[in-house]
Design a protein around this motif. Structure first.
Motif, PDB file in Angstrom:
ATOM      1  N   HIS A  87       0.787  -1.121  -0.016  1.00  0.00           N
ATOM      2  CA  HIS A  87       0.084   0.070  -0.077  1.00  0.00           C
ATOM      3  C   HIS A  87       1.052   1.162   0.026  1.00  0.00           C
ATOM      4  CE1 HIS A  87      -3.086   2.747   0.926  1.00  0.00           C
ATOM      5  NE2 HIS A  87      -2.578   3.028   1.806  1.00  0.00           N
ATOM      6  N   VAL A  88       0.613   2.388  -0.710  1.00  0.00           N
ATOM      7  CA  VAL A  88       1.575   3.325  -1.018  1.00  0.00           C
ATOM      8  C   VAL A  88       0.641   4.698  -0.703  1.00  0.00           C
ATOM      9  CG1 VAL A  88       2.922   4.780  -2.499  1.00  0.00           C
ATOM     10  CG2 VAL A  88       2.638   2.534  -2.945  1.00  0.00           C
ATOM     11  N   ASP A  89       1.241   5.365   0.368  1.00  0.00           N
ATOM     12  CA  ASP A  89       0.669   6.663   0.927  1.00  0.00           C
ATOM     13  C   ASP A  89       1.407   7.658   0.051  1.00  0.00           C
ATOM     14  OD1 ASP A  89      -1.626   7.498   2.239  1.00  0.00           O
ATOM     15  OD2 ASP A  89      -0.814   6.808   3.877  1.00  0.00           O
ATOM     16  N   ARG A  90       1.012   8.742  -0.791  1.00  0.00           N
ATOM     17  CA  ARG A  90       1.676   9.757  -1.440  1.00  0.00           C
ATOM     18  C   ARG A  90       1.460  10.935  -0.773  1.00  0.00           C
ATOM     19  NH1 ARG A  90      -0.468   5.879  -5.019  1.00  0.00           N
ATOM     20  NH2 ARG A  90       1.125   5.041  -6.339  1.00  0.00           N
ATOM     21  N   LEU A  91       2.622  11.652  -0.610  1.00  0.00           N
ATOM     22  CA  LEU A  91       2.813  12.760   0.138  1.00  0.00           C
ATOM     23  C   LEU A  91       1.744  12.674   1.278  1.00  0.00           C
ATOM     24  CD1 LEU A  91       2.743  15.106  -2.913  1.00  0.00           C
ATOM     25  CD2 LEU A  91       4.460  14.907  -1.337  1.00  0.00           C
ATOM     26  N   PRO A  92       1.804  11.878   2.267  1.00  0.00           N
ATOM     27  CA  PRO A  92       1.001  11.610   3.256  1.00  0.00           C
ATOM     28  C   PRO A  92       0.698  12.680   4.398  1.00  0.00           C
ATOM     29  CG  PRO A  92       3.279  10.180   3.721  1.00  0.00           C
ATOM     30  CD  PRO A  92       3.170  10.970   2.437  1.00  0.00           C
ATOM     31  N   HIS A  93       2.007  13.689   4.538  1.00  0.00           N
ATOM     32  CA  HIS A  93       1.794  14.641   5.639  1.00  0.00           C
ATOM     33  C   HIS A  93       1.906  16.153   5.117  1.00  0.00           C
ATOM     34  CE1 HIS A  93       2.144  11.667   8.745  1.00  0.00           C
ATOM     35  NE2 HIS A  93       3.121  11.352   8.318  1.00  0.00           N
ATOM     36  N   ALA A  94       0.583  16.508   5.136  1.00  0.00           N
ATOM     37  CA  ALA A  94       0.616  18.104   4.337  1.00  0.00           C
ATOM     38  C   ALA A  94       1.790  19.007   5.129  1.00  0.00           C
ATOM     39  CB  ALA A  94      -0.704  18.602   4.908  1.00  0.00           C
ATOM     40  N   ASP A  96       4.900  18.188   5.793  1.00  0.00           N
ATOM     41  CA  ASP A  96       6.206  17.492   5.744  1.00  0.00           C
ATOM     42  C   ASP A  96       6.243  17.451   3.943  1.00  0.00           C
ATOM     43  OD1 ASP A  96       8.638  16.764   5.052  1.00  0.00           O
ATOM     44  OD2 ASP A  96       8.603  15.192   6.640  1.00  0.00           O
ATOM     45  N   PRO A  97       6.164  18.265   3.230  1.00  0.00           N
ATOM     46  CA  PRO A  97       6.301  18.144   1.864  1.00  0.00           C
ATOM     47  C   PRO A  97       7.491  17.113   1.401  1.00  0.00           C
ATOM     48  CG  PRO A  97       7.065  20.508   2.212  1.00  0.00           C
ATOM     49  CD  PRO A  97       6.512  19.707   3.361  1.00  0.00           C
ATOM     50  N   ASP A  98       8.607  17.350   2.257  1.00  0.00           N
ATOM     51  CA  ASP A  98       9.766  16.145   1.692  1.00  0.00           C
ATOM     52  C   ASP A  98       9.436  14.764   1.984  1.00  0.00           C
ATOM     53  OD1 ASP A  98      10.644  18.287   0.781  1.00  0.00           O
ATOM     54  OD2 ASP A  98      12.120  18.612   2.469  1.00  0.00           O
ATOM     55  N   LEU A  99       8.378  14.441   2.675  1.00  0.00           N
ATOM     56  CA  LEU A  99       7.964  13.107   2.910  1.00  0.00           C
ATOM     57  C   LEU A  99       7.129  12.620   1.735  1.00  0.00           C
ATOM     58  CD1 LEU A  99       8.151  10.150   4.214  1.00  0.00           C
ATOM     59  CD2 LEU A  99       6.322  11.042   5.602  1.00  0.00           C
ATOM     60  N   VAL A 100       7.785  12.003   0.592  1.00  0.00           N
ATOM     61  CA  VAL A 100       7.044  11.956  -0.482  1.00  0.00           C
ATOM     62  C   VAL A 100       6.167  10.685  -0.792  1.00  0.00           C
ATOM     63  CG1 VAL A 100       7.576  11.231  -3.045  1.00  0.00           C
ATOM     64  CG2 VAL A 100       8.969  13.086  -2.071  1.00  0.00           C
ATOM     65  N   ALA A 101       6.513   9.640  -0.194  1.00  0.00           N
ATOM     66  CA  ALA A 101       5.659   8.281   0.125  1.00  0.00           C
ATOM     67  C   ALA A 101       6.105   7.411   1.161  1.00  0.00           C
ATOM     68  CB  ALA A 101       5.680   7.640  -1.550  1.00  0.00           C
ATOM     69  N   THR A 102       5.101   6.796   1.559  1.00  0.00           N
ATOM     70  CA  THR A 102       5.303   5.584   2.547  1.00  0.00           C
ATOM     71  C   THR A 102       4.644   4.468   2.091  1.00  0.00           C
ATOM     72  OG1 THR A 102       5.370   7.397   4.444  1.00  0.00           O
ATOM     73  CG2 THR A 102       4.832   4.875   4.819  1.00  0.00           C
ATOM     74  N   LEU A 103       5.630   3.395   2.004  1.00  0.00           N
ATOM     75  CA  LEU A 103       5.009   2.265   1.496  1.00  0.00           C
ATOM     76  C   LEU A 103       4.862   1.260   2.645  1.00  0.00           C
ATOM     77  CD1 LEU A 103       7.276   3.527  -0.744  1.00  0.00           C
ATOM     78  CD2 LEU A 103       6.527   1.369  -1.945  1.00  0.00           C
ATOM     79  N   VAL A 104       3.741   0.390   2.938  1.00  0.00           N
ATOM     80  CA  VAL A 104       3.588  -0.684   3.740  1.00  0.00           C
ATOM     81  C   VAL A 104       3.174  -1.910   3.096  1.00  0.00           C
ATOM     82  CG1 VAL A 104       3.517   0.710   5.703  1.00  0.00           C
ATOM     83  CG2 VAL A 104       1.434  -0.079   4.173  1.00  0.00           C
ATOM     84  N   VAL A 105       3.632  -3.020   3.711  1.00  0.00           N
ATOM     85  CA  VAL A 105       3.135  -4.422   2.932  1.00  0.00           C
ATOM     86  C   VAL A 105       1.662  -4.840   3.352  1.00  0.00           C
ATOM     87  CG1 VAL A 105       3.663  -6.811   3.387  1.00  0.00           C
ATOM     88  CG2 VAL A 105       5.555  -5.382   2.502  1.00  0.00           C
ATOM     89  N   SER A 106       0.959  -4.833   2.515  1.00  0.00           N
ATOM     90  CA  SER A 106      -0.326  -5.341   3.044  1.00  0.00           C
ATOM     91  C   SER A 106      -0.603  -6.720   2.883  1.00  0.00           C
ATOM     92  CB  SER A 106      -1.510  -4.633   1.956  1.00  0.00           C
ATOM     93  OG  SER A 106      -1.264  -4.787   0.670  1.00  0.00           O
ATOM     94  N   GLY A 107       0.272  -7.549   2.610  1.00  0.00           N
ATOM     95  CA  GLY A 107       0.280  -9.003   2.247  1.00  0.00           C
ATOM     96  C   GLY A 107       1.140  -9.435   1.207  1.00  0.00           C
TER      97      GLY A 107
END
Ligand SMILES: Cc1cc2nc3c(=O)[nH]c(=O)nc-3n(C[C@H](O)[C@H](O)[C@H](O)COP(=O)(O)O)c2cc1C
Length: 336
Positions: A87-94, A96-107
């Motif tokens: 699962h990819v969260d793109r620009l998850p924190h308004a 922190d514009p430098d946190l571009v994406a967070t990837l977590v395993v969903s299975g």
């Protein structure tokens, strides 16, 4: 050990670490590699590295975000080939514009031959600025590239009239950029000896003399040493990556689209050269917007063509930073 046992034994953190390594092969504007991966036991974070943003050539950070998007897609492809659903969260924190994406395993997900082939292309894909062959791209190949792009975003193949307009826009953009002392200085840094080792463009990847093209490629301000044989880009196809917004999230998705199209193109021997100058100069950006019939906002122009095996010398290879400069695994060692 069975195939299945291998997957069961493998922890997501190890797959994240490998995906970040693979992602460092992604294309980036002037090979700036403007990213930093942080590997955690339960997630993989992608940060933009603003210290390697082009202050003059890319003040908005569009090219930086496109580059990060390409790296993000490379990581997704590597994880899929390793059997992970992500699962990819793109620009998850308004905030922190430098946190571009967070990837977590969903299975776990089945590994396909196509997925494995794409992941292999990560190690083969490169930018070859020499003229392409006279052989046209087979229709079925073009369709495969378009389909790969459309799975992530939008790609418009240009008609021959539009290509002529793109050609004049690229000439104008080159003249504007050459006349901008700050852009020229930036280009000189990233193509010169003072550049940070493992970044930028060495002379070996830049054509020794200008190639014959309908759409001029970027003028790097100095000739390289890459031998360029005969040939004209008559058979090249030009395309635009575009979308319906013009902000960081749109550019990030466009970078993922670029990677998807480029990796698929590589599987069928189609060479891709991005042309970003036309997008960065305001006047020519408007030309591209017109070419799209206001369908959307232009992000990047692309030259596509069958790589010419008769070009002299081996295909150019651009260096990369050592892994430790772009991947931080310290959160894993803290756990041990
Ligand atoms: C957003 C973006 C813009 C780029 N613009 C250009 C360009 O205008 N001209 C060009 O020759 N290459 C361009 N490139 C290709 C990069 O220079 C290339 O990816 C980088 O030097 C790394 O080399 P590699 O692709 O061979 O791994 C661009 C790449 C990206 C991702």
């Amino acid at each position: 050990m069975s195939h299945e046992t291998t997957f069961v034994d493998r922890l997501p953190a190890a797959a994240f670490a490998d995906a970040a390594t693979a992602a460092s092969k992604a294309p980036s504007i002037l090979n700036t590699q403007p990213w930093l991966w942080e590997v955690h036991p339960d997630r993989l974070d992608l940060f933009a590295n603003r210290r390697r943003q082009l202050a003059a050539g890319d003040p908005q950070g569009r090219q930086l975000m496109l580059s990060c998007g390409a790296a993000l897609h490379h990581a997704r492809v590597a994880l899929a080939a390793d059997g992970w659903a992500v699962h990819v969260d793109r620009l998850p924190h308004a905030g922190d514009p430098d946190l571009v994406a967070t990837l977590v395993v969903s299975g776990r997900a089945p590994v396909t031959m196509e997925g494995l082939r794409l992941a292999h292309m990560i190690w083969i894909r490169h930018t070859d600025r020499r003229p392409v062959s006279e052989q046209p791209i087979p229709e079925v190949g073009l369709q495969a590239i378009e389909a790969a792009a459309r799975a992530e975003g939008d790609l418009q193949i240009l008609s021959s009239e539009d290509v002529a307009d793109l050609g004049s826009a690229a000439c104008r953009a080159a003249a504007v950029e050459a006349g901008d002392a700050q852009v020229a200085a930036e280009l000189a840094y990233w193509t010169g000896r003072a550049r940070l080792a493992g970044t930028g463009l060495p002379p070996s990847v830049l054509p020794a003399h200008p190639t014959q093209t309908i759409v001029p490629s970027r003028d790097f301000g100095r000739p390289g040493t890459l031998p360029v044989g005969a040939g004209h880009d008559h058979a090249a196809v030009y395309a635009l990556l575009f979308g319906d917004g013009d902000g960081p999230h749109d550019w990030l998705r466009a970078g993922e689209t670029l990677s998807a199209a480029w990796l698929t193109a590589t599987t069928i021997g189609v060479s891709v050269v991005p042309l970003s100058g036309v997008v960065e100069v305001a006047d020519t950006w408007h030309t591209l917007r017109r070419l799209l019939a206001r369908l959307g906002y232009p992000y990047l122009a692309l030259r596509l063509g069958i790589a010419n095996p008769e070009q002299p010398g081996p295909p150019p290879r651009t260096p990369r930073l050592p892994r430790a400069r772009v991947v931080d695994d310290s959160a894993l060692s803290d756990q041990r």
